[in-house]
Each structure stands twice: as C-alpha cells, then as structure tokens.
Design an enzyme around this catalytic site. Structure first.
Site: not given
Lengths: 306, 181
Positions: A58-59, A86, A136
């Site tokens: 979604r985000t 890496k 968030h």
C-alpha cells in the site's frame, strides 16, 4: 499559511495548523485521481526515491502513484534487491542516493529514528513511511483525512484504537495526531500489548475491547504484526481473536454510525471479521484512496518553491 | 500613503457588459449546442455563473458549468517562496467535442490562460476553447487574446486592477489603483 518543514518525520513535530494545511491541500488533490487523464504537471522534473527496507504494498504503491500523478519521476528501491544485501550501511546508501540529486527521499525502515538520521545527514526532504514501532505519519494523516471527510470534523469524536498498541507505529502517530486535533482517544489490547505509561500520551486505556468501544464514533483496528513478534506475547491467534476481534456482536456497542478503520493489510478473522471488513461501517478502502491524495499533498508542499 | 483609487466600472456597467458578452457568445456559436462554460478560480467562477444565468434566460436552456483551479499548472511554482494552496477543480462532464467558454475576470500576462488551457486539454479534446474576460488590461507575455471582452482597460504595470464582485466582496465594481511597490 506557509509550510516551512523540510521533512515529514512524525506527527509529533507537526502543529495543528500544519496538519490542517496538509488535510485541506489533500482534499483538492482527490479530484486529480478521478480524471480520465490522471496527471498534472506540477512536479515535472522532480525526482522522488522510495527507499523501502521493509515489505509494503500500500504505502509504496501509494507514494509511487502520488509522485507519478504529479509528474515527478519516482524510483523504487527495496532492500532485498539493493546493495544492502552486499552489506552497505544505511548512511552509505543515503550518501550515494544524495549524490544523484533526488528532491525527496521516502524511507521505511525497521529501526525507529532511521528517517531522522537521514534528515540530519542529507539535504533532501525526507518523508518517514514508517520507522520501526515509532511513527507512520502519512498513515495518520490519511486516517485523519478519512475521519474528517466522513464525519465533517475530528474534534470531539471518540476514537478507539484496538490491538497491538506497543508494536504499532500507526497507533502512535494517530494518538499524536488525533489528540492534537481534539479527539478523545481510547486504546485497548491485551495487557502485554499495551506500553507502560501510555496514559501519558493523553489516552484512556482498557484491556477489554467491549469497554473500549462502548459509544465510540470510530474504531481503528490494528493488524497483529506476526513478523514483529519473535517472542510469543499471546498464547494463540485463536485466543486473541476470541477477545479482540471486531465482529457483528461487539460492534453494536459502538455508536450507530460508527466508522471502522484498518491500516491494512488485514488479517481476516483475526482482528476483524470478514463481514465487518467488507460491511457498511468499513471505510478501509476509502483510507487507501485518501492515502494517495495525502501523499500528493505532502510531495507538493515539500517541493513547491524553495 | 493613501492609495489613489479610481472606479472604472460600476454595477450597471458590469451587468451590461456581461449581457452583451452572453449575446455575443450565442451569436458566435449559433446557439447553445455543445456549449459549456468553465470559470477560473476565483473571480472567473462568479462571472461564469452569471453568464450561464444570462444565457439560460435568453435561450431557456442551462449550459453545463465547471470550475477550474489552475494552481497545479502554474509555471512559477518553482520560483520564489510562494506555495499557493490548490483549490478544488470541478468539471463534472467530458470536454470532448465541446465548445468551451473559458471565463476569467482580468486578462493580464496571459499566463493564467496558458495554464488553464493545458488543464482543459487534460479533461478531453474540446472542439474549441474561447476566452471571455471582464477586463483586458494589456501587457501580454504570451501570444493569447480574448474572444469576448467586457472592457479594454489600458493600464500601467505599477497599477493594479481589482474586480470586486457581490459574491466575493459584497459589491460589484472594477477599480484601478496604484499598487504599493
């Protein structure tokens, strides 16, 4: 009012005026997504990097669509296909991205504070798309936009947030935002999922769902985050859903015109019964639609004029 | 310092101009077939509404009307410190094959109209776009002209032209004044 923030790191740092400006601006962007040609030239020539160190549908999609509908170039980097595998550090990754001169970096990271560190390090605007169990902010903004759209106001509403409050950045950002905007916030969950001293954030706390949702205007269900629980904090999912699943019986305790929200992805039958998720009280998909508009508004406010 | 103000159009003058423009629109387009009106925020919206009412009084037919906000199409978003707040655009019909009457209060540099035309094209492929303005004050910076003009008002760059409308400020008037530089 002028928006002067360089970054969007958390709702905690935003004033009521700034939140209102974002919500009002977002309202104007809804229309763009309903056109046949869903694109305006506003951010032509701007580059937005989506740097996602955690899974997201979604985000990430929402940020990408928001950028593209404003004509920005959006680039997605997910940890699994980047040099992180890496062994490159976050700081080196950020420095290298900075050297390619993007305008905005959107970051999701499992470590709380990662976006804040980047914001101090690079000159680009940083948007926090979720940092650990911390904040968030764009989710809280789209939630507030949805509440405002459906209820016409935020102040004075009773909002219950139910679930794993301790591990939820969505809960934290919403508590900051909703209390700032004058709503009364109630949190509920099993005792193990309620952070100690959460009352200090200005919320009332219950460990029973029924008491928490009595007479509320909004019920915000949180996802049980199976991926964040190395140590088992409840005996079984079945027991959890026995006590904390929103279903057609306990929903009658809330107001008759209650809104049911969920940040997604939903665990059907665990925290929310399927008939409630798909039912008439649910605004879960409106939240997703508004998410694009809120992110368009933030991209616009962070880039328009320096 | 007191600003020098001059009223160049009164309520009757504005109304007569709009009546004439309404007739001119109908004459040029031979009626209201495929016609629609789009007002540019904010002044153009009220004028568009008035033109629509005049046209429906003359022809007995309501033409579709839309509202256009050009903020997202501006060419100066990257400059300066201003971050204008976008307002809602509301064009609830397709512009495909429509004759669009674009309405604004003052035609000045032409940059607003350039932005508005780009925006309109995003809503379909109109058969034509015609421009109606209450005031044309000159000083074009782009090759743009109006099809319907209420009043040509030669002005200096240090003057500002303000269109006050009842819907917005409680009274109808057009004033020209020395802007404080």
């Amino acid at each position: 009012m002028k928006f002067t923030k360089k970054d969007i790191l958390g709702i905690k740092d935003l004033t009521v005026d700034e939140i209102n400006l974002v919500l009002d601006t977002a309202e104007s962007f809804i229309e763009v997504s309903t056109r046949e040609i869903k694109k305006v030239p506003t951010l032509r020539g701007k580059t937005i990097v989506n740097l996602f160190f955690e899974a997201s549908t979604r985000t990430r999609t929402s940020f990408e669509i928001a950028g593209k509908r404003l004509s920005a170039d959006t680039i997605n980097i997910s940890a699994s296909t980047s040099s992180v595998v890496k062994g490159e550090t976050l700081i080196d990754t950020a420095r290298n991205l900075e050297a390619m001169n993007p305008d905005i970096i959107v970051i999701r990271h499992s470590a709380a504070g990662a976006p804040h560190m980047l914001a101090r390090l690079v000159k680009q605007s940083i948007i926090n798309a979720g940092d650990g169990a911390h904040e968030h902010p764009t989710q809280a903004l789209l939630d507030m936009m949805t509440i405002k759209e459906k209820k016409g106001k935020i102040a004075g509403l009773r909002v219950a947030i139910v679930g794993d409050i301790a591990h939820s950045r969505v809960a934290r950002s919403n508590i900051y935002g909703l209390t700032k905007m004058g709503a009364q916030v109630i949190v509920a969950g099993p005792a193990m999922m309620l952070p100690r001293n959460i009352e200090q954030m200005g919320v009332s706390v219950y460990d029973h769902m029924e008491e928490a949702i009595k007479g509320v205007d909004i019920i915000m269900m949180l996802r049980i985050q199976l991926e964040r629980q190395q140590q088992k904090i409840f005996p079984s999912l079945r027991e959890y859903s026995n006590y904390f699943c929103l279903n057609r019986t306990n929903i009658t305790l809330a107001k008759e015109d209650v809104l049911v929200m969920h940040p997604g992805p939903i665990n059907r039958g665990i925290e929310i019964a399927p008939d409630i998720a798909d039912g008439p009280y649910s605004v879960i998909l409106d939240q997703v639609t508004n998410g694009v508009a809120v992110r368009m508004a933030l991209l616009y406010l962070l880039t328009g004029g320096k | 310092m007191e600003k020098k103000k001059k009223i160049v159009m009164d309520p009757e003058g504005i109304d007569r101009s709009l009546t004439r423009i309404a007739y001119e629109i109908l004459e040029k387009n031979k009626g209201v077939a495929n016609l629609c009106i789009v007002g540019i925020r904010t002044g153009g919206v009220y004028l568009a509404e008035r033109l629509k009412n005049k046209i429906s009084k003359i022809e007995g037919i309501d033409v579709p009307i839309g509202i256009l906000d050009i903020t997202l199409y501006r060419d100066d978003l990257r400059m300066g410190n201003k971050k204008p707040r976008p307002e809602k655009t509301d064009i609830p019909f397709s512009l495909d094959d429509k004759k669009v009457i674009l309405v604004d209060d003052v035609l000045f540099t032409g940059r607003t109209i350039r932005a508005a035309m780009d925006a309109l094209i995003d809503f379909g492929r109109p058969r034509s776009i015609q421009l109606a303005v209450l005031i044309d004050r000159g000083h074009r910076e782009l090759p743009i002209r109006a099809d319907f003009v209420g009043k040509n008002l030669p002005s200096s760059l240090w003057e500002s032209v303000v269109v006050n409308l009842t819907e917005k400020t409680g009274m109808d008037e057009v004033i020209i004044q020395v802007s404080n530089v």
